[in-house]
Design a protein around this motif. Structure first.
Motif, mmCIF file in Angstrom:
data_model
loop_
_atom_site.group_PDB
_atom_site.id
_atom_site.type_symbol
_atom_site.label_atom_id
_atom_site.label_comp_id
_atom_site.label_asym_id
_atom_site.label_seq_id
_atom_site.Cartn_x
_atom_site.Cartn_y
_atom_site.Cartn_z
ATOM 1 N N MET A 89 71.085 -15.244 10.170
ATOM 2 C CA MET A 89 72.304 -14.498 10.042
ATOM 3 C C MET A 89 72.610 -14.129 8.600
ATOM 4 S SD MET A 89 75.001 -16.039 12.731
ATOM 5 C CE MET A 89 74.248 -17.448 13.506
ATOM 6 N N MET A 90 72.014 -14.808 7.663
ATOM 7 C CA MET A 90 72.243 -14.505 6.253
ATOM 8 C C MET A 90 71.070 -13.701 5.712
ATOM 9 S SD MET A 90 75.126 -16.001 5.203
ATOM 10 C CE MET A 90 75.002 -16.336 3.473
ATOM 11 N N GLY A 91 71.391 -12.647 4.972
ATOM 12 C CA GLY A 91 70.373 -11.864 4.303
ATOM 13 C C GLY A 91 70.118 -12.416 2.919
ATOM 14 N N PRO A 92 69.064 -11.949 2.255
ATOM 15 C CA PRO A 92 68.706 -12.491 0.942
ATOM 16 C C PRO A 92 69.755 -12.240 -0.141
ATOM 17 C CG PRO A 92 67.342 -10.603 1.497
ATOM 18 C CD PRO A 92 68.139 -10.930 2.711
ATOM 19 N N LEU A 147 81.696 -12.335 -4.249
ATOM 20 C CA LEU A 147 80.578 -12.790 -3.420
ATOM 21 C C LEU A 147 80.791 -12.149 -2.055
ATOM 22 C CD1 LEU A 147 80.241 -16.599 -4.211
ATOM 23 C CD2 LEU A 147 78.895 -14.708 -5.096
ATOM 24 N N GLU A 148 79.832 -11.374 -1.613
ATOM 25 C CA GLU A 148 79.971 -10.644 -0.363
ATOM 26 C C GLU A 148 79.196 -11.309 0.763
ATOM 27 O OE1 GLU A 148 80.641 -6.103 -1.616
ATOM 28 O OE2 GLU A 148 78.578 -6.810 -1.858
ATOM 29 N N ASN A 149 79.736 -11.187 1.953
ATOM 30 C CA ASN A 149 79.079 -11.637 3.183
ATOM 31 C C ASN A 149 78.734 -13.122 3.205
ATOM 32 O OD1 ASN A 149 79.141 -9.126 4.508
ATOM 33 N ND2 ASN A 149 77.427 -8.449 3.237
ATOM 34 N N CYS A 150 79.672 -13.938 2.756
ATOM 35 C CA CYS A 150 79.517 -15.381 2.941
ATOM 36 C C CYS A 150 79.756 -15.670 4.420
ATOM 37 C CB CYS A 150 80.525 -16.129 2.076
ATOM 38 S SG CYS A 150 80.321 -15.794 0.297
ATOM 39 N N ALA A 151 79.224 -16.746 4.919
ATOM 40 C CA ALA A 151 79.363 -17.039 6.347
ATOM 41 C C ALA A 151 79.559 -18.525 6.572
ATOM 42 C CB ALA A 151 78.124 -16.568 7.106
ATOM 43 N N ALA A 161 93.224 -26.435 27.221
ATOM 44 C CA ALA A 161 93.732 -26.659 28.575
ATOM 45 C C ALA A 161 92.762 -26.163 29.644
ATOM 46 C CB ALA A 161 95.090 -25.966 28.749
ATOM 47 N N ARG A 162 91.986 -25.153 29.302
ATOM 48 C CA ARG A 162 91.017 -24.581 30.244
ATOM 49 C C ARG A 162 89.613 -25.179 30.095
ATOM 50 N NH1 ARG A 162 92.698 -18.197 30.253
ATOM 51 N NH2 ARG A 162 94.734 -18.553 31.215
ATOM 52 N N GLY A 163 89.475 -26.155 29.196
ATOM 53 C CA GLY A 163 88.180 -26.800 29.007
ATOM 54 C C GLY A 163 87.157 -25.919 28.308
ATOM 55 N N ARG A 164 87.627 -24.932 27.539
ATOM 56 C CA ARG A 164 86.713 -24.004 26.860
ATOM 57 C C ARG A 164 86.095 -24.662 25.631
ATOM 58 N NH1 ARG A 164 87.506 -18.567 28.595
ATOM 59 N NH2 ARG A 164 85.423 -18.308 27.743
ATOM 60 N N GLN A 165 84.823 -24.381 25.431
ATOM 61 C CA GLN A 165 84.086 -24.820 24.256
ATOM 62 C C GLN A 165 83.278 -23.640 23.764
ATOM 63 O OE1 GLN A 165 82.926 -29.236 24.513
ATOM 64 N NE2 GLN A 165 82.321 -28.400 26.485
ATOM 65 N N GLY A 166 82.837 -23.682 22.505
ATOM 66 C CA GLY A 166 82.017 -22.594 21.993
ATOM 67 C C GLY A 166 81.826 -22.696 20.498
ATOM 68 N N TRP A 167 81.384 -21.587 19.917
ATOM 69 C CA TRP A 167 81.173 -21.528 18.477
ATOM 70 C C TRP A 167 81.494 -20.128 17.968
ATOM 71 C CZ3 TRP A 167 77.548 -17.891 17.253
ATOM 72 C CH2 TRP A 167 76.580 -17.597 18.196
ATOM 73 N N VAL A 168 81.819 -20.062 16.677
ATOM 74 C CA VAL A 168 82.184 -18.802 16.042
ATOM 75 C C VAL A 168 81.579 -18.761 14.647
ATOM 76 C CG1 VAL A 168 84.093 -17.352 15.220
ATOM 77 C CG2 VAL A 168 84.379 -18.725 17.294
ATOM 78 N N VAL A 169 80.950 -17.634 14.302
ATOM 79 C CA VAL A 169 80.481 -17.381 12.941
ATOM 80 C C VAL A 169 81.432 -16.371 12.318
ATOM 81 C CG1 VAL A 169 78.632 -16.459 11.494
ATOM 82 C CG2 VAL A 169 78.070 -17.849 13.510
ATOM 83 N N VAL A 170 81.994 -16.735 11.164
ATOM 84 C CA VAL A 170 82.905 -15.856 10.438
ATOM 85 C C VAL A 170 82.243 -15.458 9.123
ATOM 86 C CG1 VAL A 170 85.166 -15.688 9.314
ATOM 87 C CG2 VAL A 170 84.919 -16.965 11.438
ATOM 88 N N ARG A 171 82.294 -14.170 8.819
ATOM 89 C CA ARG A 171 81.817 -13.649 7.527
ATOM 90 C C ARG A 171 83.037 -13.281 6.687
ATOM 91 N NH1 ARG A 171 76.836 -12.361 6.269
ATOM 92 N NH2 ARG A 171 75.230 -12.579 7.840
ATOM 93 N N PHE A 172 82.901 -13.432 5.368
ATOM 94 C CA PHE A 172 84.015 -13.155 4.471
ATOM 95 C C PHE A 172 83.511 -12.894 3.060
ATOM 96 C CE2 PHE A 172 83.200 -17.659 4.706
ATOM 97 C CZ PHE A 172 83.285 -18.116 3.409
ATOM 98 N N HIS A 173 84.374 -12.294 2.230
ATOM 99 C CA HIS A 173 84.095 -12.074 0.816
ATOM 100 C C HIS A 173 84.980 -13.026 0.011
ATOM 101 C CE1 HIS A 173 82.055 -8.611 2.250
ATOM 102 N NE2 HIS A 173 83.044 -7.742 2.160
ATOM 103 N N VAL A 174 84.495 -13.431 -1.147
ATOM 104 C CA VAL A 174 85.288 -14.247 -2.069
ATOM 105 C C VAL A 174 85.378 -13.480 -3.386
ATOM 106 C CG1 VAL A 174 85.497 -16.446 -3.284
ATOM 107 C CG2 VAL A 174 84.489 -16.383 -0.990
ATOM 108 N N TYR A 175 86.614 -13.248 -3.851
ATOM 109 C CA TYR A 175 86.841 -12.539 -5.110
ATOM 110 C C TYR A 175 86.821 -13.519 -6.279
ATOM 111 C CZ TYR A 175 88.112 -8.224 -2.655
ATOM 112 O OH TYR A 175 88.110 -7.083 -1.895
ATOM 113 N N ALA A 176 86.746 -12.978 -7.482
ATOM 114 C CA ALA A 176 86.593 -13.772 -8.703
ATOM 115 C C ALA A 176 87.662 -14.855 -8.846
ATOM 116 C CB ALA A 176 86.604 -12.865 -9.933
ATOM 117 N N ASP A 177 88.872 -14.590 -8.352
ATOM 118 C CA ASP A 177 89.941 -15.579 -8.479
ATOM 119 C C ASP A 177 89.867 -16.684 -7.421
ATOM 120 O OD1 ASP A 177 90.759 -14.259 -6.171
ATOM 121 O OD2 ASP A 177 92.763 -13.752 -6.937
ATOM 122 N N GLY A 178 88.859 -16.616 -6.525
ATOM 123 C CA GLY A 178 88.677 -17.634 -5.501
ATOM 124 C C GLY A 178 89.342 -17.316 -4.173
ATOM 125 N N SER A 179 89.988 -16.165 -4.083
ATOM 126 C CA SER A 179 90.648 -15.790 -2.837
ATOM 127 C C SER A 179 89.648 -15.193 -1.850
ATOM 128 C CB SER A 179 91.779 -14.792 -3.100
ATOM 129 O OG SER A 179 91.277 -13.599 -3.674
#
Length: 100
Positions: free
Chosen positions: A1-4, A83-87, A28-46
């Motif tokens: 899922m991560m590129g170079p 930093l672009e496309n962190c996951a 309540a419904r007994g749901r389970q699963g997984w999620v991959v989230v991608r995000f960017h981080v700016y110089a100030d850490g946000s």
């Protein structure tokens, strides 16, 4: 899922990184699963543009994961403006949330 070139150029050091809440309706419904989230981080850490990249099942955990990652904060970056496309992958199982 991560590129170079994804999330490269500086070290990420979390200052604040709370896990998502396990949605009550999914629990309540007994749901389970997984999620991959991608995000960017700016110089100030946000974090910007936290978006679900992939989820199984799609839907019940998406909003909680996007909300949690959007609120993360990192130490200021060194030597780069963004930093672009962190996951990150979250596993939702038996009422608990873990980073995988």
């Amino acid at each position: 899922m991560m590129g170079p070139e994804d999330c490269r150029g500086s070290t990420l050091a979390a200052v604040s990184a709370s896990l998502p809440d396990y949605p009550a309706r999914a629990w309540a419904r007994g749901r389970q699963g997984w999620v991959v989230v991608r995000f960017h981080v700016y110089a100030d850490g946000s974090v910007h543009r936290a978006r679900v990249h992939r989820a199984v099942p799609d839907g019940p955990f998406n909003r909680a994961t996007e909300r949690a990652v959007s609120n993360w904060r990192f130490a200021p970056l060194e030597g780069v403006e963004i930093l672009e496309n962190c996951a990150v992958m979250f596993e939702f199982r038996a009422g608990e949330v873990h980073i995988r």
